[in-house]
Design a protein around this motif. Structure first.
Motif, PDB file in Angstrom:
ATOM      1  N   LEU A 217     -36.871   1.639  75.741  1.00  0.00           N
ATOM      2  CA  LEU A 217     -37.371   0.428  76.392  1.00  0.00           C
ATOM      3  C   LEU A 217     -36.291  -0.232  77.241  1.00  0.00           C
ATOM      4  CD1 LEU A 217     -39.212  -0.866  73.181  1.00  0.00           C
ATOM      5  CD2 LEU A 217     -40.231   0.363  75.102  1.00  0.00           C
ATOM      6  N   GLY A 221     -33.865  -1.637  74.233  1.00  0.00           N
ATOM      7  CA  GLY A 221     -33.486  -0.718  73.165  1.00  0.00           C
ATOM      8  C   GLY A 221     -34.448   0.440  72.976  1.00  0.00           C
ATOM      9  N   SER A 222     -34.565   0.885  71.731  1.00  0.00           N
ATOM     10  CA  SER A 222     -35.391   2.062  71.462  1.00  0.00           C
ATOM     11  C   SER A 222     -36.014   2.000  70.069  1.00  0.00           C
ATOM     12  CB  SER A 222     -34.540   3.323  71.597  1.00  0.00           C
ATOM     13  OG  SER A 222     -33.401   3.219  70.769  1.00  0.00           O
ATOM     14  N   PHE A 236     -27.235  -1.856  73.573  1.00  0.00           N
ATOM     15  CA  PHE A 236     -25.954  -2.552  73.640  1.00  0.00           C
ATOM     16  C   PHE A 236     -25.941  -3.403  74.899  1.00  0.00           C
ATOM     17  CE2 PHE A 236     -25.078   1.017  70.870  1.00  0.00           C
ATOM     18  CZ  PHE A 236     -24.285   0.443  69.889  1.00  0.00           C
ATOM     19  N   THR A 243     -28.985   2.600  86.649  1.00  0.00           N
ATOM     20  CA  THR A 243     -29.663   3.143  85.457  1.00  0.00           C
ATOM     21  C   THR A 243     -30.024   4.628  85.580  1.00  0.00           C
ATOM     22  OG1 THR A 243     -31.803   2.392  86.261  1.00  0.00           O
ATOM     23  CG2 THR A 243     -30.637   0.909  84.771  1.00  0.00           C
TER      24      THR A 243
HETATM   25  P1  ADP Z   1     -35.350   5.835  81.482  1.00  0.00           P
HETATM   26  O1  ADP Z   1     -34.033   5.983  82.158  1.00  0.00           O
HETATM   27  O2  ADP Z   1     -35.966   7.152  81.088  1.00  0.00           O
HETATM   28  O3  ADP Z   1     -36.315   4.919  82.150  1.00  0.00           O
HETATM   29  P2  ADP Z   1     -34.766   3.651  79.679  1.00  0.00           P
HETATM   30  O4  ADP Z   1     -34.645   2.777  80.861  1.00  0.00           O
HETATM   31  O5  ADP Z   1     -35.748   3.284  78.628  1.00  0.00           O
HETATM   32  O6  ADP Z   1     -35.035   5.180  80.068  1.00  0.00           O
HETATM   33  O7  ADP Z   1     -33.305   3.758  79.031  1.00  0.00           O
HETATM   34  C1  ADP Z   1     -32.995   4.645  78.004  1.00  0.00           C
HETATM   35  C2  ADP Z   1     -32.028   3.983  77.051  1.00  0.00           C
HETATM   36  O8  ADP Z   1     -30.842   3.641  77.775  1.00  0.00           O
HETATM   37  C3  ADP Z   1     -32.514   2.686  76.430  1.00  0.00           C
HETATM   38  O9  ADP Z   1     -33.250   2.929  75.245  1.00  0.00           O
HETATM   39  C4  ADP Z   1     -31.200   1.944  76.156  1.00  0.00           C
HETATM   40  O10 ADP Z   1     -30.652   2.356  74.919  1.00  0.00           O
HETATM   41  C5  ADP Z   1     -30.305   2.423  77.304  1.00  0.00           C
HETATM   42  N1  ADP Z   1     -30.333   1.440  78.405  1.00  0.00           N
HETATM   43  C6  ADP Z   1     -31.124   1.462  79.507  1.00  0.00           C
HETATM   44  N2  ADP Z   1     -30.908   0.388  80.291  1.00  0.00           N
HETATM   45  C7  ADP Z   1     -29.942  -0.331  79.668  1.00  0.00           C
HETATM   46  C8  ADP Z   1     -29.257  -1.571  79.956  1.00  0.00           C
HETATM   47  N3  ADP Z   1     -29.525  -2.287  81.066  1.00  0.00           N
HETATM   48  N4  ADP Z   1     -28.322  -1.987  79.071  1.00  0.00           N
HETATM   49  C9  ADP Z   1     -28.010  -1.280  77.963  1.00  0.00           C
HETATM   50  N5  ADP Z   1     -28.620  -0.118  77.633  1.00  0.00           N
HETATM   51  C10 ADP Z   1     -29.569   0.346  78.461  1.00  0.00           C
END
Ligand code: ADP
Length: 299
Positions: A217, A221-222, A236, A243
């Motif tokens: 998410l 988090g997750s 964190f 991203t």
């Molecule tokens: P995707 O890149 O597939 O869209 P997400 O955005 O859900 O996946 O990110 C995957 C994981 O990366 C998250 O569950 C979280 O642990 C970490 N993460 C993503 N964005 C952030 C952020 N802005 N700060 C800290 N951790 C992040």
């Protein structure tokens, strides 16, 4: 050992102040060529977390093909099962704005030529601790990988990205289904907003047949859900620069240490790895090593 079956791309990354609107021309802040592709990114994340990794995929006969292989080899990844197909390699045209948000156009190139026959020809190598597969190769090739790994691999990870609905037959062969919000919405054909709805969505996917489900998410988090438990780990707090590859880092890092019982520990490790990734620009160049992840977890 981990086998990743999936895409390899050269990412052509443009940095911009803000994304252009349709019809608008803007001046970029610079261009970089960075190896990417969900498959290759997950392979690199697992290898840097110290797993022994083999990549199965396809590159083109263009100059990028060799560069993509060399870059995986530098991380100690075995590329003997990467096929070379006539034509261009996979390319991703990525635009990242000052807020770290990205827009991506994929030109699949050789990734689109990875066939079910290719998978059948390497099916012996799917006897592994973990097989990881995504949706950046033809859907029938992804499904052939899952069918062929079933009964051979100790754990099959499926990351249905880019999002596509999943048949019940395939879902029931998956040990760890990993999805973000968008993918979960497409797979279940629903929209979620609250934390409870996310947990319910993950539970629903387990009821539909996946042995376990991880919902990522972003900064929220997750969540890990299986028949016996439901675990949530917050992200964190870091300042995000880009991203790209956050989800891929998460999956590769998770798969490198998850052994069936240690979901909580594995989620924390994967969250730390992906938190580091979002603080850096680019796909594979932003993925941390095991040492960096362990250092991060100490603070
Ligand atoms: P995707 O890149 O597939 O869209 P997400 O955005 O859900 O996946 O990110 C995957 C994981 O990366 C998250 O569950 C979280 O642990 C970490 N993460 C993503 N964005 C952030 C952020 N802005 N700060 C800290 N951790 C992040």
């Amino acid at each position: 050992n981990i086998v990743v079956v999936g895409s390899l791309n050269m990412d052509v990354v443009n940095r911009v102040g803000k994304h252009p609107l349709p019809g608008e021309t803007i001046k970029g802040k610079g261009t970089d060529y960075i190896p990417g592709g969900k498959g290759a990114n997950q392979a690199v994340a697992a290898a840097r977390a110290n797993a022994s990794v083999r990549m199965v995929g396809a590159v083109g006969t263009d100059g990028f093909g060799k560069q993509l292989l060399t870059s995986l080899n530098r991380d100690g990844i075995d590329t003997t099962n990467v096929f070379v197909k006539d034509g261009t390699s996979g390319l991703a045209f990525i635009t990242v704005n000052d807020q770290g948000e990205n827009n991506i156009i994929l030109s699949e190139g050789a990734n689109g030529a990875l066939s079910t026959a290719d998978i059948q020809s390497i099916s012996d190598t799917l006897c592994a601790d973990a097989v990881l597969v995504q949706n950046e190769i033809p859907l029938e090739t992804t499904y052939e990988t899952i069918r062929s790994a079933y009964g051979k691999a100790a754990r099959i990870y499926y990351n249905p990205a880019p999002a596509h609905p999943i048949s019940k037959e395939i879902l029931q062969m998956v040990d760890v289904l990993v999805l973000n919000e968008t993918e979960a919405s497409v797979v279940l054909n629903k929209v979620f907003t609250t934390h409870k709805e996310y947990v319910d969505a993950a539970k629903e996917l387990v009821l539909l047949g996946a042995k376990s489900v991880i919902l990522t998410l972003g900064p929220e988090g997750s969540i890990f859900v299986n028949e016996n438990q439901s675990v949530r780990v917050p992200a964190f707090q870091v300042s995000a620069v880009d991203t790209t590859a956050a989800g891929d880092t998460f999956i590769g890092a998770f798969a490198s240490i998850y052994a069936g019982e240690n979901a909580m520990e594995s989620l924390k490790f994967a969250s730390a790895a992906s938190a580091i990734t979002v603080t850096r620009s680019g796909a594979q160049i932003s993925i941390p090593t095991r040492q960096e992840i362990e250092e991060f977890l100490k603070h």
